[in-house]
Enzyme design. Structure first.
Site, PDB file in Angstrom:
ATOM      1  N   CYS A   1      -0.781  -2.535   7.363  1.00  0.00           N
ATOM      2  CA  CYS A   1       0.470  -2.706   6.614  1.00  0.00           C
ATOM      3  C   CYS A   1       1.594  -1.911   7.277  1.00  0.00           C
ATOM      4  CB  CYS A   1       0.283  -2.284   5.160  1.00  0.00           C
ATOM      5  SG  CYS A   1       1.756  -2.571   4.151  1.00  0.00           S
TER       6      CYS A   1
ATOM      7  N   CYS B   1       4.170  -0.406   4.943  1.00  0.00           N
ATOM      8  CA  CYS B   1       3.683   0.771   4.209  1.00  0.00           C
ATOM      9  C   CYS B   1       3.648   2.017   5.108  1.00  0.00           C
ATOM     10  CB  CYS B   1       2.267   0.533   3.705  1.00  0.00           C
ATOM     11  SG  CYS B   1       2.005  -1.064   2.979  1.00  0.00           S
ATOM     12  N   ASP B   2       3.162   1.857   6.320  1.00  0.00           N
ATOM     13  CA  ASP B   2       2.836   3.023   7.147  1.00  0.00           C
ATOM     14  C   ASP B   2       3.775   3.255   8.331  1.00  0.00           C
ATOM     15  OD1 ASP B   2       0.623   3.389   5.507  1.00  0.00           O
ATOM     16  OD2 ASP B   2      -0.669   2.149   6.754  1.00  0.00           O
TER      17      ASP B   2
HETATM   18  P1  FAD Z   1      -4.782  -5.081  -5.494  1.00  0.00           P
HETATM   19  O1  FAD Z   1      -4.258  -3.730  -5.194  1.00  0.00           O
HETATM   20  O2  FAD Z   1      -5.128  -5.968  -4.366  1.00  0.00           O
HETATM   21  O3  FAD Z   1      -6.049  -4.877  -6.445  1.00  0.00           O
HETATM   22  C1  FAD Z   1      -6.732  -5.924  -7.010  1.00  0.00           C
HETATM   23  C2  FAD Z   1      -8.111  -5.412  -7.336  1.00  0.00           C
HETATM   24  O4  FAD Z   1      -8.684  -6.162  -8.385  1.00  0.00           O
HETATM   25  C3  FAD Z   1      -9.147  -5.595  -6.223  1.00  0.00           C
HETATM   26  O5  FAD Z   1      -9.006  -4.755  -5.170  1.00  0.00           O
HETATM   27  C4  FAD Z   1     -10.439  -5.393  -6.998  1.00  0.00           C
HETATM   28  O6  FAD Z   1     -10.697  -4.009  -7.158  1.00  0.00           O
HETATM   29  C5  FAD Z   1     -10.081  -6.038  -8.343  1.00  0.00           C
HETATM   30  N1  FAD Z   1     -10.711  -7.370  -8.429  1.00  0.00           N
HETATM   31  C6  FAD Z   1     -10.721  -8.378  -7.516  1.00  0.00           C
HETATM   32  N2  FAD Z   1     -11.441  -9.429  -7.963  1.00  0.00           N
HETATM   33  C7  FAD Z   1     -11.899  -9.072  -9.199  1.00  0.00           C
HETATM   34  C8  FAD Z   1     -12.694  -9.727 -10.161  1.00  0.00           C
HETATM   35  N3  FAD Z   1     -13.180 -10.971  -9.974  1.00  0.00           N
HETATM   36  N4  FAD Z   1     -12.992  -9.061 -11.304  1.00  0.00           N
HETATM   37  C9  FAD Z   1     -12.506  -7.828 -11.531  1.00  0.00           C
HETATM   38  N5  FAD Z   1     -11.735  -7.157 -10.641  1.00  0.00           N
HETATM   39  C10 FAD Z   1     -11.440  -7.770  -9.494  1.00  0.00           C
HETATM   40  N6  FAD Z   1       2.258  -1.106  -0.885  1.00  0.00           N
HETATM   41  C11 FAD Z   1       3.295  -0.294  -1.117  1.00  0.00           C
HETATM   42  O7  FAD Z   1       4.180  -0.619  -1.925  1.00  0.00           O
HETATM   43  N7  FAD Z   1       3.392   0.924  -0.492  1.00  0.00           N
HETATM   44  C12 FAD Z   1       2.468   1.375   0.379  1.00  0.00           C
HETATM   45  O8  FAD Z   1       2.581   2.474   0.953  1.00  0.00           O
HETATM   46  C13 FAD Z   1       1.323   0.535   0.620  1.00  0.00           C
HETATM   47  N8  FAD Z   1       0.343   0.918   1.488  1.00  0.00           N
HETATM   48  C14 FAD Z   1      -0.711   0.071   1.721  1.00  0.00           C
HETATM   49  C15 FAD Z   1      -1.702   0.476   2.636  1.00  0.00           C
HETATM   50  C16 FAD Z   1      -2.768  -0.357   2.888  1.00  0.00           C
HETATM   51  C17 FAD Z   1      -3.832   0.108   3.879  1.00  0.00           C
HETATM   52  C18 FAD Z   1      -2.863  -1.618   2.243  1.00  0.00           C
HETATM   53  C19 FAD Z   1      -4.059  -2.528   2.512  1.00  0.00           C
HETATM   54  C20 FAD Z   1      -1.882  -2.025   1.357  1.00  0.00           C
HETATM   55  C21 FAD Z   1      -0.792  -1.192   1.098  1.00  0.00           C
HETATM   56  N9  FAD Z   1       0.224  -1.574   0.232  1.00  0.00           N
HETATM   57  C22 FAD Z   1       1.270  -0.733  -0.036  1.00  0.00           C
HETATM   58  C23 FAD Z   1       0.200  -2.878  -0.446  1.00  0.00           C
HETATM   59  C24 FAD Z   1      -0.271  -2.674  -1.892  1.00  0.00           C
HETATM   60  O9  FAD Z   1      -1.451  -1.922  -1.889  1.00  0.00           O
HETATM   61  C25 FAD Z   1      -0.480  -4.013  -2.563  1.00  0.00           C
HETATM   62  O10 FAD Z   1       0.689  -4.801  -2.480  1.00  0.00           O
HETATM   63  C26 FAD Z   1      -0.843  -3.834  -4.036  1.00  0.00           C
HETATM   64  O11 FAD Z   1      -1.937  -2.970  -4.179  1.00  0.00           O
HETATM   65  C27 FAD Z   1      -1.161  -5.170  -4.668  1.00  0.00           C
HETATM   66  O12 FAD Z   1      -1.517  -4.920  -5.991  1.00  0.00           O
HETATM   67  P2  FAD Z   1      -2.312  -5.935  -6.898  1.00  0.00           P
HETATM   68  O13 FAD Z   1      -2.223  -5.362  -8.257  1.00  0.00           O
HETATM   69  O14 FAD Z   1      -1.836  -7.312  -6.681  1.00  0.00           O
HETATM   70  O15 FAD Z   1      -3.820  -5.932  -6.450  1.00  0.00           O
END
Ligand code: FAD
Ligand code: NDP
Length: 315
Positions: free
Chosen positions: A139, A142-143
């Site tokens: 990302c 992010c980094d």
């Molecule tokens: P996610 O964070 O993707 O979480 C969803 C979670 O739901 C899954 O991981 C799992 O645990 C759970 N899940 C999945 N399927 C199921 C199921 N069937 N039943 C129950 N639970 C389930 N964004 C920023 O704004 N700033 C940053 O500094 C930043 N750094 C990042 C660094 C890295 C290495 C990465 C990979 C991403 C980064 N991001 C950052 C992006 C950010 O993390 C994502 O945009 C954000 O987390 C998305 O949130 P979300 O709620 O959609 O789901």
């Protein structure tokens, strides 16, 4: 058990939805997953260190701590959290039926916030316990601004819109950015291609792959291979960013919700409503463009408000 709102997921989208739904006295139940999509409960932020762009944390905050705080705030307003993965949904009629690892139940409305998983390549040196998060990232937004990358040569792997966008973004920080692509033409849209090809700080490594990441405590160089000549060489870089796409966690929906050609959930414009009335989608599972914690949280809020309106209109 029968519930008014079932929230599936554990990142910023799921917990923001939970906070809003709980405060609307809908007594939400949230299934946070158990290593769902290969990621611990808490979602993608559990896989990173400093988060410097989430408002409210002027000193920055560690990803795992931020997710703990989301969770605590959900619980404070009465969300019931289960550490189980939802394995099956039956959306053919309301109330909807769900099956988790060990539990079953029904819900009048569902918010899907299962996120996406950034794809990584199994390149020696880039894995967890090696240089992952010590120069290797998935990302750039992010980094990229980390001090370790300032005025250093950096590299991005990929040839799509994300790769070009991330490479262009990284030119703000790095001394130059190599765009390493396995073919000799970009997949990115024409306008994005022009951005890459006309940026003097981006150097294209056409038909190249990265074969190794080298460094002791932090990335120092990448080994690349020219696929046309088979020649290999080391190139000094302080940062290496995967931009080879994401996999949205939608397989468990089993075709009941409309998804696009890349498996992202399709929502109505300016809404989190899916094709099934009463089922909403928030966060990265429906967003292939912005993919940030704050945008995920924003759509989580929308989903909870839309679920509340739906339940009021369809008691
Ligand atoms: P996610 O964070 O993707 O979480 C969803 C979670 O739901 C899954 O991981 C799992 O645990 C759970 N899940 C999945 N399927 C199921 C199921 N069937 N039943 C129950 N639970 C389930 N964004 C920023 O704004 N700033 C940053 O500094 C930043 N750094 C990042 C660094 C890295 C290495 C990465 C990979 C991403 C980064 N991001 C950052 C992006 C950010 O993390 C994502 O945009 C954000 O987390 C998305 O949130 P979300 O709620 O959609 O789901
Ligand atoms: P894409 O799937 O479009 O591109 C992935 C890139 O990674 C491709 O160039 C692909 O190579 C490369 N790749 C895939 N697997 C490997 C591998 N194993 N080794 C080396 N390279 C690999 O993903 P994006 O994330 O770029 O884009 C996803 C969607 O989001 C697209 O629809 C895009 O248009 C959209 N998007 C739009 C943006 C915008 O409009 N500003 C910004 C970001 C994304 P190859 O080409 O050889 O298959």
């Amino acid at each position: 058990m029968s519930h008014r709102v079932l929230i599936i997921g554990s990142g910023p989208a799921a917990h923001t939805a939970a906070i809003y739904a709980a405060r609307a006295e809908l007594k939400p139940v949230l299934f946070e997953g158990f290593m769902a999509g290969g990621i611990a409960a808490g979602g993608q932020l559990t896989t990173t260190t400093d988060v410097d762009n989430f408002p409210g944390f002027p000193e920055g905050v560690m990803g795992p701590e931020l997710t703990e705080r989301f969770r605590a705030q959900s619980e404070r307003f009465g969300t019931t959290i289960h550490t189980e993965t939802i394995t099956e949904l039956d959306l053919s009629s309301r109330p909807f039926h769900f099956k988790a690892d060990s539990e079953v139940g029904t819900a009048d409305s569902i918010i899907i916030a299962t996120g996406a998983t950034a794809r990584r390549l199994d390149i020696p040196g880039t894995n967890d316990g090696e240089l992952w998060q010590r120069g290797i990232s998935a990302c750039a937004v992010c980094d990229g601004a980390l001090p370790a990358f300032r005025d250093q040569p950096l590299a991005v792997i990929g040839g799509g819109d994300s790769a070009v966008e991330e490479a262009a973004y990284l030119t703000k920080f790095g001394s130059k950015v190599y765009l390493v692509h396995r073919r000799d033409e970009l997949r990115a849209s024409k306008i994005m291609q022009q951005r890459a090809l006309h940026n003097p700080k981006i150097e294209m490594l056409w038909s190249h792959v990265v074969t190794q990441a080298k460094g002791t405590d932090f990335l120092q160089a990448m080994r690349v291979k020219d696929l046309k000549t088979d020649e290999e060489c080391d190139i000094p870089v302080a940062g290496l960013f995967f931009a080879i796409g994401h996999t949205p966690n939608t397989a468990f929906l089993n075709g009941q919700i409309d998804i696009d050609e890349q498996d992202y959930i399709i929502t109505k414009p300016d809404s989190t409503q899916t094709n099934v009335p009463g089922v909403f989608a928030a966060g990265d599972v429906q967003d292939k463009k912005w993919r940030q914690a704050i945008t995920a949280a924003g759509t989580g809020c929308m989903a909870a408000l839309e679920a509340e309106q739906f339940l009021a209109a369809n008691p």
